[in-house]
Scaffold this motif. Sequence first.
Motif, PDB file in Angstrom:
ATOM      1  N   PRO A  84       1.065  -0.880   0.305  1.00  0.00           N
ATOM      2  CA  PRO A  84       0.002  -0.081  -0.247  1.00  0.00           C
ATOM      3  C   PRO A  84       0.840   1.389   0.026  1.00  0.00           C
ATOM      4  CG  PRO A  84      -1.116  -1.445   2.025  1.00  0.00           C
ATOM      5  CD  PRO A  84       0.493  -1.916   1.302  1.00  0.00           C
ATOM      6  N   GLY A  85       0.950   2.363  -0.737  1.00  0.00           N
ATOM      7  CA  GLY A  85       0.952   3.573  -0.934  1.00  0.00           C
ATOM      8  C   GLY A  85       2.560   3.703  -1.566  1.00  0.00           C
ATOM      9  N   TRP A  86       2.596   2.809  -2.467  1.00  0.00           N
ATOM     10  CA  TRP A  86       3.629   2.870  -3.269  1.00  0.00           C
ATOM     11  C   TRP A  86       3.760   3.607  -4.053  1.00  0.00           C
ATOM     12  CZ3 TRP A  86       3.232   1.881  -8.227  1.00  0.00           C
ATOM     13  CH2 TRP A  86       1.798   1.412  -9.177  1.00  0.00           C
ATOM     14  N   ARG A 111       5.407   8.976 -15.117  1.00  0.00           N
ATOM     15  CA  ARG A 111       6.075   8.288 -13.778  1.00  0.00           C
ATOM     16  C   ARG A 111       4.395   7.410 -13.118  1.00  0.00           C
ATOM     17  NH1 ARG A 111       4.503  12.022  -8.111  1.00  0.00           N
ATOM     18  NH2 ARG A 111       2.624  11.763  -9.023  1.00  0.00           N
ATOM     19  N   PHE A 112       4.388   6.852 -12.154  1.00  0.00           N
ATOM     20  CA  PHE A 112       3.186   5.644 -12.022  1.00  0.00           C
ATOM     21  C   PHE A 112       3.647   6.083 -10.247  1.00  0.00           C
ATOM     22  CE2 PHE A 112       5.300   3.852 -15.741  1.00  0.00           C
ATOM     23  CZ  PHE A 112       4.731   2.876 -16.315  1.00  0.00           C
ATOM     24  N   HIS A 113       2.462   5.534  -9.917  1.00  0.00           N
ATOM     25  CA  HIS A 113       1.995   5.092  -8.731  1.00  0.00           C
ATOM     26  C   HIS A 113       0.416   4.626  -8.355  1.00  0.00           C
ATOM     27  CE1 HIS A 113      -0.842   8.677  -8.541  1.00  0.00           C
ATOM     28  NE2 HIS A 113      -0.109   9.146  -9.539  1.00  0.00           N
ATOM     29  N   ARG A 114       0.360   4.367  -7.383  1.00  0.00           N
ATOM     30  CA  ARG A 114      -0.799   3.235  -7.440  1.00  0.00           C
ATOM     31  C   ARG A 114      -2.002   3.514  -7.900  1.00  0.00           C
ATOM     32  NH1 ARG A 114      -3.969   5.359  -2.576  1.00  0.00           N
ATOM     33  NH2 ARG A 114      -2.432   6.433  -1.366  1.00  0.00           N
ATOM     34  N   GLY A 158       4.372   3.361   3.565  1.00  0.00           N
ATOM     35  CA  GLY A 158       4.192   3.240   4.571  1.00  0.00           C
ATOM     36  C   GLY A 158       2.466   2.614   5.003  1.00  0.00           C
ATOM     37  N   LYS A 159       2.185   2.878   6.165  1.00  0.00           N
ATOM     38  CA  LYS A 159       0.556   2.092   6.273  1.00  0.00           C
ATOM     39  C   LYS A 159      -0.841   2.729   5.654  1.00  0.00           C
ATOM     40  CE  LYS A 159       1.201  -0.774  10.716  1.00  0.00           C
ATOM     41  NZ  LYS A 159       1.015  -0.372  12.319  1.00  0.00           N
ATOM     42  N   THR A 160      -1.717   2.323   5.130  1.00  0.00           N
ATOM     43  CA  THR A 160      -2.472   3.620   5.024  1.00  0.00           C
ATOM     44  C   THR A 160      -3.860   2.930   5.371  1.00  0.00           C
ATOM     45  OG1 THR A 160      -2.961   2.746   3.218  1.00  0.00           O
ATOM     46  CG2 THR A 160      -1.298   4.344   2.370  1.00  0.00           C
ATOM     47  N   GLU A 161      -4.634   3.901   5.373  1.00  0.00           N
ATOM     48  CA  GLU A 161      -6.243   3.632   5.356  1.00  0.00           C
ATOM     49  C   GLU A 161      -6.611   4.228   4.725  1.00  0.00           C
ATOM     50  OE1 GLU A 161      -9.417   5.391   9.730  1.00  0.00           O
ATOM     51  OE2 GLU A 161      -6.613   5.049   9.857  1.00  0.00           O
ATOM     52  N   SER A 162      -8.482   3.688   4.451  1.00  0.00           N
ATOM     53  CA  SER A 162      -9.307   4.370   3.178  1.00  0.00           C
ATOM     54  C   SER A 162     -10.080   4.438   4.508  1.00  0.00           C
ATOM     55  CB  SER A 162      -9.183   3.327   2.466  1.00  0.00           C
ATOM     56  OG  SER A 162     -10.550   3.572   1.486  1.00  0.00           O
ATOM     57  N   LEU A 163     -11.169   5.056   4.331  1.00  0.00           N
ATOM     58  CA  LEU A 163     -12.427   5.468   4.848  1.00  0.00           C
ATOM     59  C   LEU A 163     -13.297   5.649   3.883  1.00  0.00           C
ATOM     60  CD1 LEU A 163     -13.753   6.209   7.702  1.00  0.00           C
ATOM     61  CD2 LEU A 163     -13.013   8.599   7.278  1.00  0.00           C
ATOM     62  N   SER A 164     -14.413   5.559   3.655  1.00  0.00           N
ATOM     63  CA  SER A 164     -15.594   5.087   3.462  1.00  0.00           C
ATOM     64  C   SER A 164     -16.642   5.503   4.273  1.00  0.00           C
ATOM     65  CB  SER A 164     -15.676   3.458   2.517  1.00  0.00           C
ATOM     66  OG  SER A 164     -17.487   4.036   1.941  1.00  0.00           O
TER      67      SER A 164
END
Length: 199
Positions: A84-86, A111-114, A158-164
Amino acid sequence: MAIEESCLEPLRLTSMAPPAHYILNIQHFSLLTKQNVERYESNEFEAAGYKWKLVIHPNGDKSKNVGEFLSAYVAMADSNSLPPGWEVYATCRIFLLDQNNDNYIILEGIRFHRLRTEWGFDKFISLKEFGDSKNGYLVGDNCVFGAEVFVSKETSKGKTESLSMVKDAVSYKHALKIDLSKLDTSETLFIFNVGSRKW
């Protein structure tokens, strides 16, 4: 999978050297358009420790409304396996062989990301320029594309969080009165309804 806007003014180069990482030779290119193939994805290839694909839109990427151009992209083949978060900062080059002069035109950027796992050039080359055999790109209905990917930096947040959030959520309170002197300790289950569910 999301495609972001391509580089507005990509760097266009010419090189005698073939692409270092991948070559895609397409024979009978006109069959792609006759059979309404909107998007062709190459086999996977490895570069800089990642897996990639070369993506060609023979009549332009319809979602970008560039029908007078051939669109070309490089895509990460297996981004779901990354943490996550890469983010990967990479220089990508997409090649097209000039068969008359035995050299390649190259467009580079990217450039690439998630959230951006595919990026390239909506207007890689005009269909008119590409289709004119005097230019050497499409000769005898055959053409050759290529790709190179060089990773300059990798980061992970690092750590990521998703809030729905729930739209129009119903708030509910339930009050429970218990007379401890009358409580049967063998039965401590209290059931109440909220909406259509029992709790």
